[in-house]
Design a protein around this motif. Structure first.
Motif, short mmCIF file in Angstrom:
data_model
loop_
_atom_site.label_atom_id
_atom_site.label_comp_id
_atom_site.label_asym_id
_atom_site.label_seq_id
_atom_site.Cartn_x
_atom_site.Cartn_y
_atom_site.Cartn_z
N VAL A 125 0.83 -1.19 0.00
CA VAL A 125 0.00 0.00 0.00
C VAL A 125 0.87 1.25 0.00
CG1 VAL A 125 -1.71 1.32 1.30
CG2 VAL A 125 -1.91 -1.16 1.13
N VAL A 126 0.54 2.18 -0.86
CA VAL A 126 1.24 3.45 -0.93
C VAL A 126 0.48 4.50 -0.13
CG1 VAL A 126 2.08 5.27 -2.46
CG2 VAL A 126 2.20 2.88 -3.19
N GLN A 127 -0.85 4.51 -0.22
CA GLN A 127 -1.63 5.55 0.43
C GLN A 127 -3.05 5.06 0.69
OE1 GLN A 127 -1.85 9.12 -1.88
NE2 GLN A 127 -2.86 10.31 -0.29
N TRP A 128 -3.60 5.50 1.84
CA TRP A 128 -4.99 5.22 2.18
C TRP A 128 -5.80 6.50 2.07
CZ3 TRP A 128 -6.11 0.19 3.26
CH2 TRP A 128 -5.09 -0.63 3.74
N ARG A 129 -7.04 6.39 1.65
CA ARG A 129 -7.98 7.50 1.69
C ARG A 129 -9.34 6.92 2.07
NH1 ARG A 129 -4.97 7.95 -2.69
NH2 ARG A 129 -6.54 6.88 -3.95
N GLY A 130 -10.01 7.53 3.02
CA GLY A 130 -11.27 7.00 3.50
C GLY A 130 -12.45 7.89 3.17
N ALA A 131 -13.66 7.29 3.18
CA ALA A 131 -14.88 8.05 2.93
C ALA A 131 -16.04 7.35 3.61
CB ALA A 131 -15.15 8.16 1.43
N ALA A 132 -17.03 8.14 4.02
CA ALA A 132 -18.25 7.61 4.61
C ALA A 132 -19.39 8.55 4.28
CB ALA A 132 -18.10 7.45 6.13
N THR A 133 -20.61 8.00 4.15
CA THR A 133 -21.75 8.83 3.80
C THR A 133 -23.03 8.19 4.33
OG1 THR A 133 -23.03 9.78 1.98
CG2 THR A 133 -21.99 7.65 1.57
N ARG A 134 -24.05 9.03 4.58
CA ARG A 134 -25.38 8.53 4.93
C ARG A 134 -26.23 8.32 3.68
NH1 ARG A 134 -27.01 9.04 10.39
NH2 ARG A 134 -29.22 9.11 9.79
N ASP A 135 -25.78 8.84 2.54
CA ASP A 135 -26.55 8.68 1.31
C ASP A 135 -26.68 7.20 0.97
OD1 ASP A 135 -26.79 11.38 1.08
OD2 ASP A 135 -25.17 11.62 -0.39
N GLY A 136 -27.88 6.78 0.66
CA GLY A 136 -28.11 5.39 0.28
C GLY A 136 -28.10 4.44 1.45
#
Length: 360
Positions: A223-234
């Motif tokens: 792994v070179v880089q992590w990026r995270g995301a979270a949403t209430r949509d859907g």
């Protein structure tokens, strides 16, 4: 992939791409000179696969500008078979089949030819109905799927699925792929195009065995880089599936998100109240069928709403969307994740993968 190739791709390696062009079962070219390109997959799209290639206009005395309808790079039914090669050393290359793709666009600019190809479901997506499609009294879920898809794609059915008849009076007016999706939702089942170009219809599951350990350990990780995301949509914590009996009586079945690892679980902190998603289909003719469809739809909705991580890593040509990997890093320790989107470069660049976290 062999164990030898698997060990090699988890560190730096020398790669190659091999592309063939076929038209109506005839091989047009077996060594298209690919200078660059990429392969993108996204399970949320109607046609999940997309390939772009950059080809020199002239190479080894061959003109790759598609000026005729039967040229290998023309967009008149030509299909590409793509293989990704891993150099094993000693003059040996292991080729991993990445699948079949329909050429949809080709353009020439100076000394470069750019090619865009889509997954084979595009054949079904673009083939709208000329007249309304109405199943007959003898049709079943299997026969409808075959009628909607073949001969564009050969349909194979997982043996664990149970076929059943469909009610009279069904009709679809124009959207062939939409009709297929409705049948799969009501079955319930999932479909994907295999690397051999078949449409495989199988149960939709949300569990599996990890095929790769992904870690940010500098001594072993890729792994070179992590990026995270979270949403209430859907995000929903209950699905209501509605149908009707033969006498017109309305019926329904529900599925609640009770997974203890789910951030949207019913009764959890996501919401003190039910947050429902409602689906309806006349193909659902019993409460049992409604409940089964609700459970499968809930599993499908999780693909869009759960916590996701973007990973940059050394290219791994053995991975496809739907594969399970074990992730350590970005706050996770040995957590099972499933690949939802990916971009595999056909050059010496980083691969990007989006995984959905199933636990942790």
């Amino acid at each position: 992939m062999s164990a030898e190739a698997l060990a090699i791709v988890q560190r730096g390696f020398t790669m190659a791409v091999r592309a063939e062009s076929w038209l109506d079962g005839e091989l047009l070219a077996d060594d298209i000179p690919v200078a660059d390109g990429s392969e993108d997959r996204d399970r949320s799209l109607n046609v999940p696969e997309r390939v772009t290639l950059t080809v020199p206009r002239r190479d080894r005395g061959v003109d790759w500008d598609p000026r005729t309808v039967d040229h290998p790079l023309a967009a008149y039914g030509q299909q590409l078979r793509i293989d990704y090669g891993v150099d094993l050393g000693g003059g040996q290359t292991e080729w991993i089949n990445r699948g079949w793709f329909l050429i949809t666009d080709t353009s020439t600019d100076g000394n470069t030819v750019s090619v865009t190809a889509q997954g084979l479901l595009s054949l079904v997506d673009e083939a709208k109905f000329v007249a309304p499609f109405q199943p007959s009294s003898s049709d079943t879920l299997v026969s409808i799927c075959r009628a909607l898809v073949e001969p564009a794609l050969t349909v194979t059915i997982d043996g664990t699925l149970t076929d059943r008849s469909v009610p009279l009076g069904m009709q679809w007016d124009d959207d062939r792929l939409g009709a297929l999706t409705e049948v799969l939702d009501a079955w319930p089942a999932d479909a994907r195009v295999t690397e051999d170009g078949y449409l495989l219809i199988e149960p939709l599951t949300d569990t599996g065995t990890s095929v790769l350990d992904v870690t940010d350990d500098p001594s072993t990780g890729t792994v070179v880089q992590w990026r995270g995301a979270a949403t209430r949509d859907g995000a929903f914590n209950v699905v209501v599936a509605q149908g009707e009996l033969s006498d017109g009586t309305q019926i329904q079945g529900t599925a609640y998100d009770t997974d203890s690892n789910s951030p949207y679980r019913i009764g959890g902190p996501f919401s003190p109240l039910p947050v429902p998603y409602t689906m309806s289909s006349p193909l659902l003719t019993s409460v049992t069928e409604c409940r089964s469809a609700a459970s499968t739809t809930l599993a499908r909705l999780r693909r869009t709403a759960y916590r996701k991580l973007d990973i940059s890593m050394v290219p791994h040509p053995g991975l496809v969307t739907g594969d399970y990997v074990t992730v350590t890093g970005a706050g996770l320790t040995g957590s099972l994740c499933v690949i939802e989107t990916m971009s595999l470069p056909y050059s010496t660049s980083e691969m990007t993968v989006t995984v959905r976290v199933l636990d942790g």
